[in-house]
Design an enzyme around this catalytic site. Structure first.
Site, short mmCIF file in Angstrom:
data_model
loop_
_atom_site.label_atom_id
_atom_site.label_comp_id
_atom_site.label_asym_id
_atom_site.label_seq_id
_atom_site.Cartn_x
_atom_site.Cartn_y
_atom_site.Cartn_z
N ALA A 1 -10.03 5.50 4.16
CA ALA A 1 -9.59 6.58 5.52
C ALA A 1 -11.07 7.05 5.12
O ALA A 1 -11.48 8.08 4.58
CB ALA A 1 -8.63 7.66 4.93
N GLY B 1 -8.73 9.36 9.87
CA GLY B 1 -8.77 9.59 11.79
C GLY B 1 -10.15 10.40 11.70
O GLY B 1 -10.40 10.78 13.25
N LYS C 1 1.06 -0.84 -0.11
CA LYS C 1 0.05 -0.10 0.02
C LYS C 1 0.82 0.95 -0.10
O LYS C 1 1.76 1.46 0.75
CB LYS C 1 -1.17 0.35 1.53
CG LYS C 1 -1.94 1.18 1.24
CD LYS C 1 -2.51 0.91 2.32
CE LYS C 1 -3.52 2.40 2.65
NZ LYS C 1 -4.08 2.81 3.96
N ASN D 1 -9.13 1.27 10.18
CA ASN D 1 -8.71 0.93 10.72
C ASN D 1 -9.06 2.42 11.97
O ASN D 1 -9.37 1.00 13.04
CB ASN D 1 -7.61 2.27 10.31
CG ASN D 1 -6.06 1.47 11.37
OD1 ASN D 1 -6.23 0.75 12.55
ND2 ASN D 1 -5.11 1.79 12.02
#
Lengths: 362, 262
Positions: free
Chosen positions: B187, B161, B100, B209
């Site tokens: 993301a 995030g 990645k 994530n």
């Protein structure tokens, strides 16, 4: 530096101002001032809540660990508050080449992959060449090497980067020029502007990270915090690739007898850290072992995302002169690394030793 | 595994359309449990979190034990040269041909650099990697990356995030319209419903994530994402009802045209 027109008078901040700052989508420097005001003290729990949420979103449930290594306590500086100031009558040490290796091996064995190399102000005993040699040794052993030493030229910083240094920490101590002049009595450190501009030279020299901070306790913390915030923003605009970190060193009574002129309580330190996290959500916030175990365990993951652990603030403190008592500052969290890690894990935080790789060194 | 649900990536068939990231977990044990619960077959890990010398700090080891396909990522690289170097080292250490490519020169907002990403992908595809680029949601860049041989494109839903979900949905639609390689949203996702929406739109997979690692219960959230991804994909396969943009009047508006004499 006086707060600019348009910024708040801290005594006039209302609860509604604090509510608005806590609810702001993108908190501004005005919001930072509001969150540092006495009115915000009553909102400490809510500040902690927002700070914790942001820290978790940006840094996850992890805390990065690093270790400081004091190379030399020779110093040409006359900082009123420092245990290493030139007029302190104490034996001075400098690690020789073999001792540098021994100390580095000792902290490597503790598991560290990020090392911070420290010296005092520039002296013939610990000059640029000496520091660069130590960086080379460290780069051969650690994933990440950073330096906290004297201000340098852009070319010198470039040389350190080429030797394997990834970042530089340099605190302005206080951003108030008058106060700065009173506290730094002689030597090259009297050059306020030269120090203030050094972080730009760090980045111009090709370094990836720069660590900023104001020494809490030596001057009015509110204007210092505001200037620190502006310094971060300024560097971010000028050097868009810069990694910027902010530390919160709080000066306590020192071996030389310094008593903080503007003492910062533990509660207010927490308020400052929460305010910075809220206003700079993606900036790593760093805490050293100047603070005690209870405070460090408590604030880890709430605002702080990076910590030192198992630190010795004496030259040769890990192996060479491990009995030497007087460090640059008193270590208030004397726990070993494993104990610190265990405490973090109990809080549901993962200690991270390696968060970098030497392949990115170039 | 049936062909209907198989996710083909880089010439390999995978069972799951949920890829997971490994940073930000409270412990390696929770990470492993969450990956198990997610059912992910592809798991990405930053090369900078490989710590071969210290087992307790290493993220690669537990993933290899888990038997998932490891996708090393180049997070930390600020240009193509560094990313290529990191990819090579990642392949050497992990034995995986997947990489990645993450090049985000600004370590604060972590937005991908399109120019450096393009150069790195071009070089790595030539080296035989199955290249998965983390990229801005830019339809032109997506085709450029496809042209240089990327195995998929990984446009961001929103900034890493932030949990702002599919803020780039309009651009994702354009990317999906033309893409001949799988589109994996990477993301910005916060809720399983957003993952389902990405699959419903036609994305091949999603990578999650923070939304799992930073959740109240990461293991339960991983399972929730797994279910949402399955539901989203099943809905896509089932054929969603056409969303009507035109108004339909209950009484015909043009009937007057039929009643005249002319």
């Amino acid at each position: 530096m006086k707060p600019s027109p348009g910024l708040v008078d801290r005594s006039e901040v209302s609860e509604a101002d604090v509510e608005a700052a806590l609810d702001a989508r993108d908190p501004s420097e005005r919001d930072l001032c509001v969150l540092l005001s006495p009115a915000a003290e009553r909102f400490l729990e809510r500040m902690a809540g927002r700070a914790a949420m942001l820290t978790r979103a940006h840094f996850g449930r992890t805390v990065s660990l690093y270790v400081p290594l004091y190379l030399s306590d020779y110093c040409s500086g006359g900082c009123v508050y420092c245990g290493f100031a030139a007029d302190r009558k104490q034996a001075r040490h400098r690690l020789e080449a073999d001792q540098i290796v021994a100390e580095m091996d000792a902290v490597r064995a503790m598991g560290f992959e990020e090392i911070l190399l420290l010296t005092g102000e520039r002296t013939p005993m610990a000059d640029y060449g000496y520091l660069r040699g130590a960086v080379r040794e460290a780069a051969a052993r650690f994933a990440a090497v950073t330096v906290e030493a004297f201000p340098m030229t852009t070319e010198e910083y470039r040389g350190l980067a080429e030797a394997g240094c990834v970042g530089v920490t340099l605190y302005q101590e206080t951003y108030d020029p008058e106060r700065y002049a009173q506290l730094h009595r002689w030597g090259p450190k009297r050059d306020y502007a030269g120090r203030l501009e050094a972080p730009e030279r760090v980045l111009a020299g090709g370094m990836r990270q720069v660590g900023l901070g104001a020494l809490l306790g030596i001057s009015d913390p509110v204007p210092d915090a505001l200037c620190l915030y502006r310094h971060v923003k300024h560097l971010g605009r000028r050097y868009w690739q810069a990694g910027i970190t902010v530390s919160f060193p709080r000066v306590c009574a020192q071996p030389g007898g310094y008593t903080p002129a503007f003492p910062v309580s533990e509660r207010y330190l927490a308020q400052i850290i929460f305010a910075f996290r809220i206003c700079l959500p993606d900036v790593p916030l760093v805490l050293s072992t100047r603070e005690g175990a209870r405070f460090r365990d408590g604030i880890a993951g709430i605002g702080i995302s990076k910590m030192s652990a198992g630190s010795r603030t004496t030259v040769g403190g890990y192996r060479v002169h491990s009995e030497s008592p007087d460090g640059q500052f008193h270590v208030n969290d004397p726990r070993g690394v494993e104990e610190v890690c265990a405490a973090l894990r109990t809080k549901g935080l993962e200690p991270v030793f390696k968060n970098w790789d030497r392949t990115y060194r170039g | 595994m049936t062909m209907a649900t198989t996710f083909m990536l880089g010439g390999v068939a995978f069972e799951s359309r949920l890829l997971v990231g490994t940073g930000k977990f409270s412990s390696r044990e929770v990470m492993v449990e969450a990956i198990r619960a997610s059912g992910a077959s592809l798991v990405t890990v930053a090369l900078r979190r490989f710590n071969v010398g210290r087992e307790s700090d290493d993220l690669l080891g537990p993933l290899q034990k888990l038997g998932v396909t490891v996708v090393p990522n180049t997070s930390g690289a600020r240009n193509a040269m560094e990313a290529v170097r990191a990819a090579m080292l990642g392949r050497e250490l992990s034995g995986s041909r997947f990489v990645k490519v993450e090049i985000h020169p600004n370590p604060h907002h972590l937005m991908p650099d399109p120019l450096e990403t393009y150069e790195a992908c071009k070089a790595l595809a030539k080296e035989g990697f199955a290249v998965l680029p983390y990229m801005p949601a830019d339809p032109v860049l997506a085709k450029r990356l496809e042209d240089v041989g990327c195995a998929a494109v990984m446009p961001l839903g929103s900034a890493i995030g932030t949990g702002h979900g599919l803020a780039t949905a309009e651009m994702l639609r354009l990317i999906l319209e033309d893409s001949q390689v799988p589109v994996i949203v990477d993301a910005g996702l916060r809720a399983p419903s957003e993952a389902a929406a990405a699959l419903e739109m036609g994305c091949g997979a999603v990578l999650v994530n923070s939304a799992i690692a930073a959740a109240g219960d990461p293991v339960a959230m991983a399972a929730a994402f797994a279910a949402a991804v399955k539901a989203g994909y099943a809905a896509r396969q089932a054929g969603l009802m056409t969303r009507r943009h035109a108004a339909v009047a209950t009484s015909p508006l043009t009937s007057f045209l039929n009643t005249g004499n002319g």
